[in-house]
Write a protein that holds these residues in place. Structure first.
Motif, short mmCIF file in Angstrom:
data_model
loop_
_atom_site.label_atom_id
_atom_site.label_comp_id
_atom_site.label_asym_id
_atom_site.label_seq_id
_atom_site.Cartn_x
_atom_site.Cartn_y
_atom_site.Cartn_z
N PHE A 125 -5.89 2.97 -1.92
CA PHE A 125 -4.97 2.29 -1.01
C PHE A 125 -5.47 2.41 0.43
O PHE A 125 -5.91 3.46 0.87
CB PHE A 125 -3.56 2.89 -1.14
N ARG A 126 -5.42 1.29 1.13
CA ARG A 126 -5.82 1.25 2.54
C ARG A 126 -4.63 1.65 3.42
O ARG A 126 -3.49 1.30 3.12
CB ARG A 126 -6.27 -0.17 2.92
N PRO A 127 -4.87 2.38 4.50
CA PRO A 127 -3.78 2.72 5.43
C PRO A 127 -3.11 1.45 5.94
O PRO A 127 -3.76 0.41 6.10
CB PRO A 127 -4.49 3.48 6.55
N ARG A 128 -1.82 1.54 6.21
CA ARG A 128 -1.10 0.38 6.76
C ARG A 128 -1.47 0.24 8.23
O ARG A 128 -0.80 0.78 9.11
CB ARG A 128 0.40 0.54 6.57
N HIS A 129 -2.54 -0.52 8.47
CA HIS A 129 -3.05 -0.70 9.81
C HIS A 129 -2.06 -1.52 10.66
O HIS A 129 -1.08 -2.07 10.15
CB HIS A 129 -4.42 -1.39 9.77
N LEU A 130 -2.33 -1.59 11.94
CA LEU A 130 -1.41 -2.23 12.88
C LEU A 130 -1.12 -3.67 12.50
O LEU A 130 0.03 -4.13 12.59
CB LEU A 130 -2.00 -2.16 14.30
N ASN A 131 -2.14 -4.41 12.07
CA ASN A 131 -1.95 -5.82 11.73
C ASN A 131 -0.93 -5.97 10.60
O ASN A 131 -0.07 -6.86 10.63
CB ASN A 131 -3.30 -6.43 11.33
N LEU A 132 -1.02 -5.11 9.59
CA LEU A 132 -0.09 -5.18 8.46
C LEU A 132 1.32 -4.79 8.88
O LEU A 132 2.30 -5.39 8.44
CB LEU A 132 -0.59 -4.27 7.34
N LYS A 133 1.42 -3.81 9.75
CA LYS A 133 2.73 -3.39 10.25
C LYS A 133 3.38 -4.51 11.05
O LYS A 133 4.60 -4.74 10.95
CB LYS A 133 2.60 -2.14 11.10
N ILE A 134 2.58 -5.24 11.83
CA ILE A 134 3.10 -6.35 12.61
C ILE A 134 3.59 -7.47 11.70
O ILE A 134 4.64 -8.08 11.94
CB ILE A 134 2.03 -6.88 13.60
N LYS A 135 2.84 -7.73 10.62
CA LYS A 135 3.27 -8.76 9.67
C LYS A 135 4.61 -8.41 9.04
O LYS A 135 5.50 -9.26 8.91
CB LYS A 135 2.21 -8.94 8.57
#
Length: 262
Positions: A125-135
């Motif tokens: 699993f990839r960390p929930r990076h900023l882009n995903l959190k913004i989505k």
């Protein structure tokens, strides 16, 4: 059956079998009236063997791009609802049940989609990076009100919806077609046009599917050859004047790296 997981297979993916298994796991939930089929425009021994092993009906049509393949995939569905499954991705056992429940509770829904997480080629699993959190924040903000003008204004800031996390009401979208001339924003263009129609869209704020990002994925390929940048610029122009588009694109180009190999 009321719902179909139609798996789009292209070439010989090392992740296809796990994808099939995750879809079949849905069928163990009694309230989930779904079935699983597979569509491909690139038939192969591997695809046929897996379909035989798991007793999945196989459909073969001539493709020629994402839009054509997605249109072909929906054309083989004979149920009211459908999910276009990408061969590399995984679905949690509760996905189908949750989606069907929303469709049945609100008859004017055109689309139901869930939140998601990401993994890599090794299944980590990839960390929930900023882009995903913004989505995710954008989707929650968009879902505060069912007002179409409000939702489209929030959606004007970017494509927050993950295409394999989407399920369709095909009775309400019987005449809908994906734009086969696009490569990267096929989904964004589709959601934007569907949002203009009569009916509503619904976001389930649970991570119910896993989107795999790896070096051979379509997302990575189109990001690296700049198709994404060109087509996203075109999409933003539907909502904003050029100076605002350029400003938004600076942010988007920077964050495309989140969908790359690292």
């Amino acid at each position: 059956m009321e719902h179909t997981f139609v798996i789009c297979a292209y070439g010989d993916s090392p992740f296809l079998e796990a994808c099939i298994q995750s879809c079949l796991n849905q069928l163990s939930v009694k309230s989930n009236h779904s079935k699983v089929v597979l569509y491909t425009s690139t038939p192969s021994d591997q695809i046929e063997i897996l379909c035989q092993r798991y007793q999945i009906e196989l459909f073969v049509k001539r493709g020629g791009g994402i839009g054509i393949d997605w249109n072909n995939a929906l054309s083989v569905v004979d149920t009211k609802y459908a999910t276009i499954v990408h061969q590399d991705d995984l679905y949690l056992p509760e996905y189908g049940e949750a989606v069907l429940s929303e469709f049945e509770q609100q008859v004017d829904l055109n689309l139901v989609f869930t939140d998601y997480c990401e993994n890599d080629a090794q299944g980590q699993f990839r960390p929930r990076h900023l882009n995903l959190k913004i989505k995710t924040f954008g989707l929650r903000l968009m879902s505060l009100f069912q007002n179409k003008a409000y939702q489209r204004r929030i959606y004007a800031f970017g494509n927050f919806i993950c295409c394999p996390a989407v399920s369709y009401n095909l009775e309400r979208l019987s005449d809908f077609q994906f734009n086969s001339s696009l490569k990267m924003v096929v989904d964004w263009d589709a959601w934007e046009r569907i949002m203009k129609r009569q009916g509503k869209v619904k976001f389930i704020s649970k991570q119910l599917m896993v989107h795999r990002i790896h070096e051979d994925s379509e997302t990575t390929a189109n990001t690296e050859n700049q198709n994404r940048e060109v087509e996203e610029f075109m999409m933003y122009q539907r909502y904003w004047p050029k100076p605002m588009v350029k400003l938004l694109m600076k942010y988007y180009v920077k964050n495309q790296k989140a969908n790359g190999k690292t």
